[in-house]
Design a protein around this motif. Structure first.
Motif, PDB file in Angstrom:
ATOM      1  N   MET A   1       0.772  -1.216  -0.012  1.00 47.38           N
ATOM      2  CA  MET A   1       0.007  -0.118  -0.006  1.00 47.38           C
ATOM      3  C   MET A   1       0.932   1.205   0.080  1.00 47.38           C
ATOM      4  N   THR A   2       0.325   2.328  -0.610  1.00 51.57           N
ATOM      5  CA  THR A   2       1.054   3.615  -0.448  1.00 51.57           C
ATOM      6  C   THR A   2       0.710   4.412   0.969  1.00 51.57           C
ATOM      7  N   VAL A   3       1.659   5.456   1.046  1.00 52.38           N
ATOM      8  CA  VAL A   3       1.286   6.235   2.123  1.00 52.38           C
ATOM      9  C   VAL A   3      -0.041   6.983   2.009  1.00 52.38           C
ATOM     10  N   GLN A   4      -0.891   7.176   3.208  1.00 50.69           N
ATOM     11  CA  GLN A   4      -2.210   7.687   3.071  1.00 50.69           C
ATOM     12  C   GLN A   4      -1.837   8.971   3.774  1.00 50.69           C
ATOM     13  N   SER A   5      -2.576  10.011   3.276  1.00 49.96           N
ATOM     14  CA  SER A   5      -2.487  11.492   4.004  1.00 49.96           C
ATOM     15  C   SER A   5      -3.734  11.293   4.932  1.00 49.96           C
ATOM     16  N   ASP A 227      25.790   6.463  12.948  1.00 48.44           N
ATOM     17  CA  ASP A 227      25.142   5.080  12.886  1.00 48.44           C
ATOM     18  C   ASP A 227      23.755   4.872  13.035  1.00 48.44           C
ATOM     19  N   ARG A 228      23.292   5.725  14.095  1.00 52.06           N
ATOM     20  CA  ARG A 228      21.864   5.505  14.370  1.00 52.06           C
ATOM     21  C   ARG A 228      21.138   6.440  13.522  1.00 52.06           C
ATOM     22  N   LEU A 229      21.606   7.566  12.937  1.00 49.38           N
ATOM     23  CA  LEU A 229      21.063   8.285  11.988  1.00 49.38           C
ATOM     24  C   LEU A 229      20.876   7.398  10.607  1.00 49.38           C
ATOM     25  N   ARG A 230      21.881   6.900  10.364  1.00 47.30           N
ATOM     26  CA  ARG A 230      21.745   5.859   9.238  1.00 47.30           C
ATOM     27  C   ARG A 230      20.534   4.845   9.216  1.00 47.30           C
ATOM     28  N   ALA A 231      20.534   4.277  10.553  1.00 48.12           N
ATOM     29  CA  ALA A 231      19.772   3.298  10.920  1.00 48.12           C
ATOM     30  C   ALA A 231      18.205   3.937  10.721  1.00 48.12           C
ATOM     31  N   HIS A 232      18.062   5.162  11.216  1.00 47.75           N
ATOM     32  CA  HIS A 232      16.805   5.748  11.245  1.00 47.75           C
ATOM     33  C   HIS A 232      16.158   5.967   9.999  1.00 47.75           C
ATOM     34  N   VAL A 233      17.374   6.482   8.815  1.00 52.10           N
ATOM     35  CA  VAL A 233      16.766   6.810   7.688  1.00 52.10           C
ATOM     36  C   VAL A 233      16.270   5.343   6.994  1.00 52.10           C
ATOM     37  N   ALA A 234      17.283   4.275   7.174  1.00 51.21           N
ATOM     38  CA  ALA A 234      16.741   2.862   6.554  1.00 51.21           C
ATOM     39  C   ALA A 234      15.396   2.623   7.158  1.00 51.21           C
ATOM     40  N   GLU A 235      15.021   2.820   8.147  1.00 51.80           N
ATOM     41  CA  GLU A 235      13.817   2.444   8.905  1.00 51.80           C
ATOM     42  C   GLU A 235      12.762   3.060   8.301  1.00 51.80           C
ATOM     43  N   ALA A 236      12.946   4.523   8.129  1.00 53.23           N
ATOM     44  CA  ALA A 236      11.990   5.468   7.551  1.00 53.23           C
ATOM     45  C   ALA A 236      11.493   5.030   6.197  1.00 53.23           C
ATOM     46  N   ARG A 237      12.479   4.523   5.531  1.00 51.08           N
ATOM     47  CA  ARG A 237      12.299   4.217   4.180  1.00 51.08           C
ATOM     48  C   ARG A 237      11.521   2.852   4.058  1.00 51.08           C
ATOM     49  N   LYS A 238      11.544   1.990   5.007  1.00 50.54           N
ATOM     50  CA  LYS A 238      10.901   0.566   5.116  1.00 50.54           C
ATOM     51  C   LYS A 238       9.386   0.969   5.336  1.00 50.54           C
ATOM     52  N   LEU A 239       9.316   2.043   6.226  1.00 45.60           N
ATOM     53  CA  LEU A 239       7.969   2.264   6.551  1.00 45.60           C
ATOM     54  C   LEU A 239       7.373   3.149   5.395  1.00 45.60           C
ATOM     55  N   LEU A 240       7.856   4.075   4.790  1.00 48.58           N
ATOM     56  CA  LEU A 240       7.343   4.573   3.446  1.00 48.58           C
ATOM     57  C   LEU A 240       6.861   3.652   2.406  1.00 48.58           C
ATOM     58  N   ALA A 241       7.781   2.464   2.274  1.00 47.44           N
ATOM     59  CA  ALA A 241       7.438   1.516   1.320  1.00 47.44           C
ATOM     60  C   ALA A 241       6.297   0.627   1.974  1.00 47.44           C
ATOM     61  N   ALA A 242       6.250   0.584   2.942  1.00 50.89           N
ATOM     62  CA  ALA A 242       4.855  -0.095   3.550  1.00 50.89           C
ATOM     63  C   ALA A 242       3.548   0.613   3.283  1.00 50.89           C
ATOM     64  N   GLY A 243       3.678   1.677   4.067  1.00 54.23           N
ATOM     65  CA  GLY A 243       2.565   2.917   3.696  1.00 54.23           C
ATOM     66  C   GLY A 243       1.243   2.591   4.570  1.00 54.23           C
ATOM     67  N   ASP A 244       1.045   1.520   5.143  1.00 54.02           N
ATOM     68  CA  ASP A 244      -0.061   1.377   5.534  1.00 54.02           C
ATOM     69  C   ASP A 244      -0.173   1.831   6.982  1.00 54.02           C
ATOM     70  N   GLY A 245      -0.856   2.811   7.617  1.00 54.31           N
ATOM     71  CA  GLY A 245      -0.830   3.360   8.912  1.00 54.31           C
ATOM     72  C   GLY A 245       0.523   3.527   9.699  1.00 54.31           C
ATOM     73  N   VAL A 246       1.539   4.219   8.953  1.00 46.29           N
ATOM     74  CA  VAL A 246       2.889   4.156   9.394  1.00 46.29           C
ATOM     75  C   VAL A 246       3.136   5.601  10.000  1.00 46.29           C
ATOM     76  N   GLY A 247       1.881   6.449  10.174  1.00 45.37           N
ATOM     77  CA  GLY A 247       2.256   7.839  10.790  1.00 45.37           C
ATOM     78  C   GLY A 247       2.969   8.011  12.087  1.00 45.37           C
ATOM     79  N   ARG A 248       2.217   7.142  13.106  1.00 44.93           N
ATOM     80  CA  ARG A 248       2.907   7.055  14.446  1.00 44.93           C
ATOM     81  C   ARG A 248       4.370   6.752  14.472  1.00 44.93           C
ATOM     82  N   ARG A 249       4.652   5.522  13.655  1.00 43.65           N
ATOM     83  CA  ARG A 249       6.099   5.134  13.860  1.00 43.65           C
ATOM     84  C   ARG A 249       7.005   6.127  13.264  1.00 43.65           C
ATOM     85  N   LEU A 250       6.490   6.730  12.036  1.00 43.64           N
ATOM     86  CA  LEU A 250       7.277   7.822  11.376  1.00 43.64           C
ATOM     87  C   LEU A 250       7.395   9.318  12.420  1.00 43.64           C
ATOM     88  N   ASP A 251       6.225   9.310  13.126  1.00 40.20           N
ATOM     89  CA  ASP A 251       6.681  10.606  14.181  1.00 40.20           C
ATOM     90  C   ASP A 251       7.623  10.141  15.112  1.00 40.20           C
TER      91      ASP A 251
END
Length: 295
Positions: A1-5, A227-251
């Motif tokens: 799924m894509t990210v939902q606004s 290292d943690r910044l890079r890990a957070h970037v990778a995780e954020a990209r995974k969440l954007l790819a998942a897209g379904d109800g990820v707003g809280r985790r992205l926050d």
């Protein structure tokens, strides 16, 4: 799924008899899912099934739902509901008798809710059939809202990806700049010691100087933050790819980005690294602002 606004608007119209009705739904940001329904008098029974339908399409957002009854065509004539009028008349007569009041007047009774039915020239359909028509039209509106939020979400995902690219670029630049800190620390410490000891006898041993430089370099080491910044970037990209109800985790991730950027700035002993840290904080703030719109 894509990210939902969480931002969107939609409407859907239907016809009952010769009268039109319109559902309008709009949503904005919200911590959870909050639904407010404004329904015409007599249709309050629809609120529960309307909420059930909305919850199938939405997870978060402040959502306003409004049902507008447009009315019948100009050729429709008002009708009298004799049963409702009879009920009002009986109650009014009893009250007048018990309290010594004037008998009820016709014009007053005619103005009471439900006595005059407007906009319907045909007999009312079965209530269950009416409700099914209303709810089917409302579901059309919710599908439209979901599509609008999805389109806005696709645009939002592109913006967030751009902010993540910028954070990643600044993190790489900060890592490269931080690698020069030990040598810079040693140079500054040697210069400071030379200035302090220029009028005094004696000198600091190379071993002692190396120890001091090592201690300061450890305090200024930002590799963990990088290292943690890079890990957070990778995780954020995974969440954007998942897209379904990820707003809280992205926050939550945006808060972690901010924490690491603050720590990097506080550890910096170099003007250029501090400048990169401040740019990083700016990019994180932009990311966090946009994340508030994600469902």
């Amino acid at each position: 799924m894509t990210v939902q606004s969480m931002t969107g608007f939609a409407r859907a119209a239907g016809v009952r008899g010769n009268a039109e009705f319109v559902f309008e739904v709009k949503s904005v940001n919200g911590r959870g899912l909050e639904l407010r329904a404004r329904l015409p008098a007599g249709l309050e029974r629809l609120e529960r099934p309307i909420r059930d339908i909305a919850q199938r399409y939405l997870k978060r957002g402040n959502v306003q739902i409004q049902l507008n009854l447009i009315g019948a065509t100009e050729t429709a004539t008002p009708r009298l509901d004799a049963a409702v009028l009879g009920h009002y008349l009986a109650v009014a007569r009893d009250l007048a008798t018990q309290n010594g009041l004037e008998p009820p007047r016709v014009e007053g009774l005619m103005a009471l809710p439900g006595v005059i039915l407007r906009g319907e020239t045909a007999p009312e359909t079965d209530e269950a059939e009416q409700d099914a028509l209303y709810l089917a039209t409302f579901e059309q509106a919710m599908k439209g809202l979901a599509q609008a939020r999805g389109a806005e979400g696709a645009h939002l995902a592109a913006i967030l990806t751009g902010h993540l690219d910028e954070i990643e670029r600044l993190t790489t630049a900060a890592e490269a700049q931080a690698a020069t800190q030990p040598a810079a620390i040693r140079g500054r410490l040697e210069a400071q010691l030379a200035d302090l000891l220029k009028d005094k006898a004696g000198a600091v041993s190379a071993e002692r100087l190396a120890q001091e430089v090592a201690m300061l370099a450890v305090k200024a080491d930002v590799r963990e933050e990088v290292d943690r910044l890079r890990a957070h970037v990778a995780e954020a990209r995974k969440l954007l790819a998942a897209g379904d109800g990820v707003g809280r985790r992205l926050d939550f991730l945006a808060q972690e980005f901010n924490r690491e950027a603050n720590t990097l700035c506080s550890k910096s002993t170099d003007v250029d690294l501090t400048r990169l840290g401040l740019d990083l904080k700016t990019a994180v703030d932009r990311l966090r602002e946009q994340v508030q719109n994600v469902e």
